[in-house]
Design an enzyme around this catalytic site. Structure first.
Site, short mmCIF file in Angstrom:
data_model
loop_
_atom_site.label_atom_id
_atom_site.label_comp_id
_atom_site.label_asym_id
_atom_site.label_seq_id
_atom_site.Cartn_x
_atom_site.Cartn_y
_atom_site.Cartn_z
CD GLU A 98 -2.62 1.23 -4.26
OE1 GLU A 98 -2.92 0.02 -4.23
OE2 GLU A 98 -1.95 1.75 -5.17
CG ASP A 309 -4.49 -5.58 -5.12
OD1 ASP A 309 -3.76 -4.70 -5.62
OD2 ASP A 309 -5.73 -5.48 -5.06
#
Length: 434
Positions: A98, A309
Site C-alpha cells: 500500500e 480502509d
C-alpha cells in the site's frame, strides 16, 4: 496509526481454512479529455504558488524529514539495480505494498524520479514473489520487515493497482529503461497477472504447520471487480476502497490489448457499485462488501463499518468524476458524504462510524486519531465531484489548516494527506503517452 488489522487476520484465517448547490465549473467531459485540472486550493482562496509550496513542503517532510518524527521514506543502500528506498508504516514497523505503491504514485506525479526508482527497486528486490511454485507467484508480499523479510506471503490488490498505474505514468512521463526500469513492461506483467493468473496451490508454513494454500487472480470475472485478496475462499468479497475506475479506464487504453473490454466493463461496474455499497443518506461505505454492495459482516475488525480502509472510497469516486465525468451519481455521493461529515462537526468528526452515521468513537488508546488527517484529506477530495461548492471549500480549508501528520500516525494519515493535497491542487494528473 492505522489499526487496520483485518487484512493480517484474514490472511491468517484463510491459511487455516444545507447550502444551495452550485454547478461545478470544470468541463463535464473530465480532465482526461480537456486537459484541465481544477485547483480547489486556489478556488478556496489560496494562491497557486502557496498551494504548490505546501505540496512540496509536505513531500519534503514525509520523504526527507526528521527520521524519528517526520519521515516515512528511508534510503536502504544499493544493489545491482541502483539505490533502494522503502516507505514504512512507522507505527507497525513494517513495509506495505500500500505505502510503497502510494510512494511511487506520489513521486511520479511530482517528478521525483530518483525516489520513484529507489522505491520500485526495493519492492522488486524484496516484495516480489518470483517462485513459480509459490501460491502468490507474480504478486508482491503485502507486508515485509524493513530488512525485506516477508511477514506474509499474501498479496493485497490495492498495492498491485497503484504499482501498475504508477509504472504506466512513469513510462509515459520519463520513458522506459532496461530491466526492472522498463516501466511499461513491468506494468503489463502486473495487469496480466491481476486478471489472468491461474490458481496455484502450494504449501506454506502457518504456526509451525505446513498447510495447503490456493491463490488465483485479483480480479473477479463476473461481476468484473477487484477482490479483497486473491486467496481462494468459499465466499470471496471486495473492498470498496480498492475500486479505482479512473485507473481502469486508462488500463483499457494503455494496458494489454486483450483486456480492453474487461477493464472498460470493470470501470462501469465500480461506478455502479459505489452507489450500491454506500448508505443512501450518509454516503458512507463499509470496509468490506459483497459483490452486490452489501456490507460483509464477519469477525474482522470494522468489516461492516465505515473505518480506516473506507476513508479512501469517496476520493476514488471523486477523482473518477474529475478525470472522466461519466457517472453523475458520483456527484450526489460527494454531496451526501460532505453533508454528513459537516453535520458531525467539520473540525471534530471521528474515524469510525456505522453506515447509517452512528459515531463509534476513536479506537481505544489512539487519542491522536480523534480527528484523523487522512480522513480530513479524503473528505476534501470529495469536493472534486460535489455540486455544493461553498461547502466543498469549507472542507478544503479544513485540510489546509490541518498540520502535516507527524509522530506515530504519519504513515497512513500522511500518505492520504499528501495525495489529497495533490488532487486538490491539480498536481495529481493523467500522464499519457507523448
Amino acid at each position: 496509526m492505522k489499526p487496520r488489522v483485518g487484512a493480517a487476520l484474514f490472511f491468517a484465517l484463510i491459511s487455516c481454512v444545507g447550502v444551495a448547490a452550485q454547478k461545478q465549473p470544470a468541463d463535464s467531459a473530465g480532465a482526461y479529455t480537456t486537459g484541465k485540472y481544477r485547483n480547489l486550493l486556489v478556488e478556496a482562496g489560496y494562491s497557486k504558488r502557496a498551494a504548490h509550496e505546501k505540496i512540496e513542503a509536505t513531500f519534503q517532510q514525509l520523504f526527507h524529514g526528521d527520521p524519528q518524527t517526520q519521515a516515512i521514506a528511508f534510503a536502504a543502500g544499493k544493489n545491482e539495480n541502483g539505490p533502494l528506498m522503502y516507505v514504512t508504516d512507522w507505527a507497525n514497523h513494517d513495509v506495505r505494498t500500500e505505502g510503497m505503491s502510494y510512494g511511487m504514485m506520489i513521486t511520479v506525479q511530482l517528478n521525483k524520479k530518483a525516489e520513484f526508482d529507489g522505491i520500485w527497486n526495493w519492492a522488486k528486490t524484496y516484495m516480489y514473489i518470483s517462485d513459480p511454485k509459490a501460491p502468490s507467484y507474480q504478486y508482491f508480499a503485502w507486508s515485509c520487515k524493513t530488512d525485506g523479510t516477508h511477514n506474509s506471503e499474501g498479496a493485497a490488490p490495492d498495492g498491485e493497482s497503484y504499482f501498475a498505474m504508477a509504472l504506466l505514468f512513469a513510462a509515459n512521463r520519463w520513458g522506459n529503461g532496461k530491466g526492472i526500469y522498463d516501466y511499461q513492461a513491468e506494468a503489463e506483467k502486473i495487469l496480466t497477472a491481476m486478471v489472468h493468473r491461474p490458481e496455484i496451490t502450494g504449501e506454506i508454513q502457518w504456526r509451525g504447520k505446513t498447510v495447503a494454500h490456493t491463490v488465483g487472480p485479483m480480479m473477479h470475472d463476473d461481476p468484473p471487480m477487484i477482490l479483497f485478496v486473491a486467496d481462494k475462499t468459499p465466499h470471496p468479497f471486495t473492498d470498496p476502497s480498492y475500486h479505482l475506475p479512473a485507473f481502469y479506464e486508462l488500463w483499457a487504453l494503455w494496458g494489454p490489448k486483450e483486456d480492453h473490454d474487461f477493464w472498460t466493463k470493470a470501470a462501469q461496474t465500480s461506478r455502479d457499485f459505489f452507489v450500491k455499497t454506500t448508505d443512501p443518506k450518509t454516503g458512507l461505505a463499509p470496509a468490506y462488501a459483497n459483490f452486490d454492495g452489501t456490507a460483509v459482516k464477519s469477525g474482522f475488525v470494522q468489516s461492516d463499518k465505515f473505518g480506516y480502509d473506507a476513508w479512501r472510497t469517496a476520493s476514488n469516486w471523486s477523482v473518477d468524476w474529475s478525470w472522466w465525468g461519466k457517472a453523475p451519481a458520483e456527484r450526489e455521493l460527494s454531496d451526501r458524504i460532505q453533508a454528513f461529515f459537516e453535520s458531525q462537526g467539520i473540525d471534530k468528526y471521528g474515524p469510525v462510524y456505522t453506515l447509517d452515521g452512528k459515531d463509534l468513537g476513536s479506537t481505544p488508546g489512539l487519542t491522536h486519531e480523534d480527528h484523523p488527517a487522512g480522513l480530513v484529506g479524503t473528505n476534501a477530495v470529495a469536493g472534486l465531484a460535489a455540486t455544493d461548492q461553498e461547502r466543498a471549500k469549507r472542507f478544503v480549508k479544513a485540510l489546509w489548516e490541518t498540520p502535516v501528520p507527524s509522530g506515530q500516525s504519519r504513515y497512513y494519515d500522511g500518505m492520504l494527506y499528501m495525495m489529497s493535497l495533490m488532487h486538490l491542487g491539480g498536481e495529481f494528473r493523467v500522464w499519457g503517452p507523448k
